[in-house]
Design a protein around this motif. Structure first.
Motif, PDB file in Angstrom:
ATOM      1  N   ARG A 140       0.854  -1.196   0.000  1.00 10.74           N
ATOM      2  CA  ARG A 140       0.000   0.000   0.000  1.00 10.74           C
ATOM      3  C   ARG A 140       0.880   1.233   0.000  1.00 10.74           C
ATOM      4  NH1 ARG A 140      -3.654   0.450   4.660  1.00 10.74           N
ATOM      5  NH2 ARG A 140      -2.758  -1.355   5.686  1.00 10.74           N
ATOM      6  N   ASN A 191      -4.122  -6.361   3.072  1.00 14.54           N
ATOM      7  CA  ASN A 191      -3.988  -5.579   1.825  1.00 14.54           C
ATOM      8  C   ASN A 191      -4.918  -6.119   0.743  1.00 14.54           C
ATOM      9  OD1 ASN A 191      -2.044  -4.034   3.045  1.00 14.54           O
ATOM     10  ND2 ASN A 191      -0.336  -4.776   1.812  1.00 14.54           N
ATOM     11  N   ASN A 212      -7.541  -4.258   5.673  1.00 10.59           N
ATOM     12  CA  ASN A 212      -6.240  -3.585   5.643  1.00 10.59           C
ATOM     13  C   ASN A 212      -5.099  -4.505   6.081  1.00 10.59           C
ATOM     14  OD1 ASN A 212      -7.864  -1.418   5.024  1.00 10.59           O
ATOM     15  ND2 ASN A 212      -6.783  -0.003   6.369  1.00 10.59           N
ATOM     16  N   SER A 216      -3.739   4.404  -2.862  1.00  7.21           N
ATOM     17  CA  SER A 216      -4.553   4.702  -1.681  1.00  7.21           C
ATOM     18  C   SER A 216      -6.034   4.459  -1.948  1.00  7.21           C
ATOM     19  CB  SER A 216      -4.335   6.143  -1.240  1.00  7.21           C
ATOM     20  OG  SER A 216      -4.650   7.038  -2.299  1.00  7.21           O
ATOM     21  N   SER A 226       0.935   5.655  -1.589  1.00  6.79           N
ATOM     22  CA  SER A 226       0.058   6.759  -1.970  1.00  6.79           C
ATOM     23  C   SER A 226      -0.508   6.564  -3.370  1.00  6.79           C
ATOM     24  CB  SER A 226       0.809   8.085  -1.900  1.00  6.79           C
ATOM     25  OG  SER A 226       1.943   8.064  -2.754  1.00  6.79           O
ATOM     26  N   LEU A 250     -11.430   3.568  -0.064  1.00  7.93           N
ATOM     27  CA  LEU A 250     -10.183   4.147   0.439  1.00  7.93           C
ATOM     28  C   LEU A 250      -9.613   3.248   1.522  1.00  7.93           C
ATOM     29  CD1 LEU A 250     -11.407   7.822   0.754  1.00  7.93           C
ATOM     30  CD2 LEU A 250      -9.519   7.081  -0.684  1.00  7.93           C
ATOM     31  N   TRP A 251      -8.313   2.981   1.449  1.00  7.88           N
ATOM     32  CA  TRP A 251      -7.699   2.166   2.493  1.00  7.88           C
ATOM     33  C   TRP A 251      -7.863   2.804   3.869  1.00  7.88           C
ATOM     34  CZ3 TRP A 251      -6.803  -2.597   1.509  1.00  7.88           C
ATOM     35  CH2 TRP A 251      -6.226  -3.030   0.314  1.00  7.88           C
ATOM     36  N   ASN A 252      -7.626   4.095   3.943  1.00 11.50           N
ATOM     37  CA  ASN A 252      -7.561   4.754   5.259  1.00 11.50           C
ATOM     38  C   ASN A 252      -8.919   4.825   5.945  1.00 11.50           C
ATOM     39  OD1 ASN A 252      -4.845   5.068   5.061  1.00 11.50           O
ATOM     40  ND2 ASN A 252      -4.917   7.219   4.436  1.00 11.50           N
ATOM     41  N   SER A 253      -9.923   5.321   5.226  1.00 12.77           N
ATOM     42  CA  SER A 253     -11.205   5.601   5.860  1.00 12.77           C
ATOM     43  C   SER A 253     -12.252   4.516   5.623  1.00 12.77           C
ATOM     44  CB  SER A 253     -11.756   6.924   5.360  1.00 12.77           C
ATOM     45  OG  SER A 253     -12.100   6.814   3.981  1.00 12.77           O
TER      46      SER A 253
END
Length: 122
Positions: free
Chosen positions: A27, A77, A74, A32, A29, A52-55
């Motif tokens: 993962r 992945n 996550n 992302s 940028s 989105l991976w983050n949110s």
């Protein structure tokens, strides 16, 4: 270079369900945002969904909203596409895609998987 590997395609009867998976090698940028496209024979590649991976935020094209669900793990992945109430017109090669732009758009895709075939019989 991020590598994407799809799995989970196959043959299913109309009304059935399938879950596709896409494992990313890493993962960054540049990936992302992850999601799914599909391409039926003789047709253009069609956007389906992004996450989105983050949110974990999700976005869908109208044609699959309410039937398809995108999710992610996550720790592995990996993203998923749960496809329900499948129709013969959902028959296509399904591609995993990665980008740094949300939601996914063809012109911003950085990485593609090799695709997995989904066939829905009537």
């Amino acid at each position: 270079q991020v590598q994407l590997e799809e799995s989970g395609g196959g043959l299913v009867q109309a009304g059935g369900s399938l879950r596709l998976s896409c494992a990313a090698s890493t993962r960054t940028s540049s990936n992302s945002v992850m999601g799914w496209f599909r391409q039926a024979p003789g047709q253009e590649r069609e956007y389906l969904a992004s996450t989105l991976w983050n949110s974990g935020s999700t976005h869908y094209t109208n044609s699959v909203k309410g039937r398809f669900i995108i999710s992610r793990d996550n720790a592995k992945n990996t993203i998923f596409l749960q496809m329900n109430s499948l129709k013969p017109e959902d028959t296509a090669v399904y591609y995993c895609a990665a980008s740094g732009v949300y939601p996914l758009m063809l012109r911003h895709i950085n990485n593609w998987g090799r695709g997995t075939l989904v066939t829905v019989s009537s």
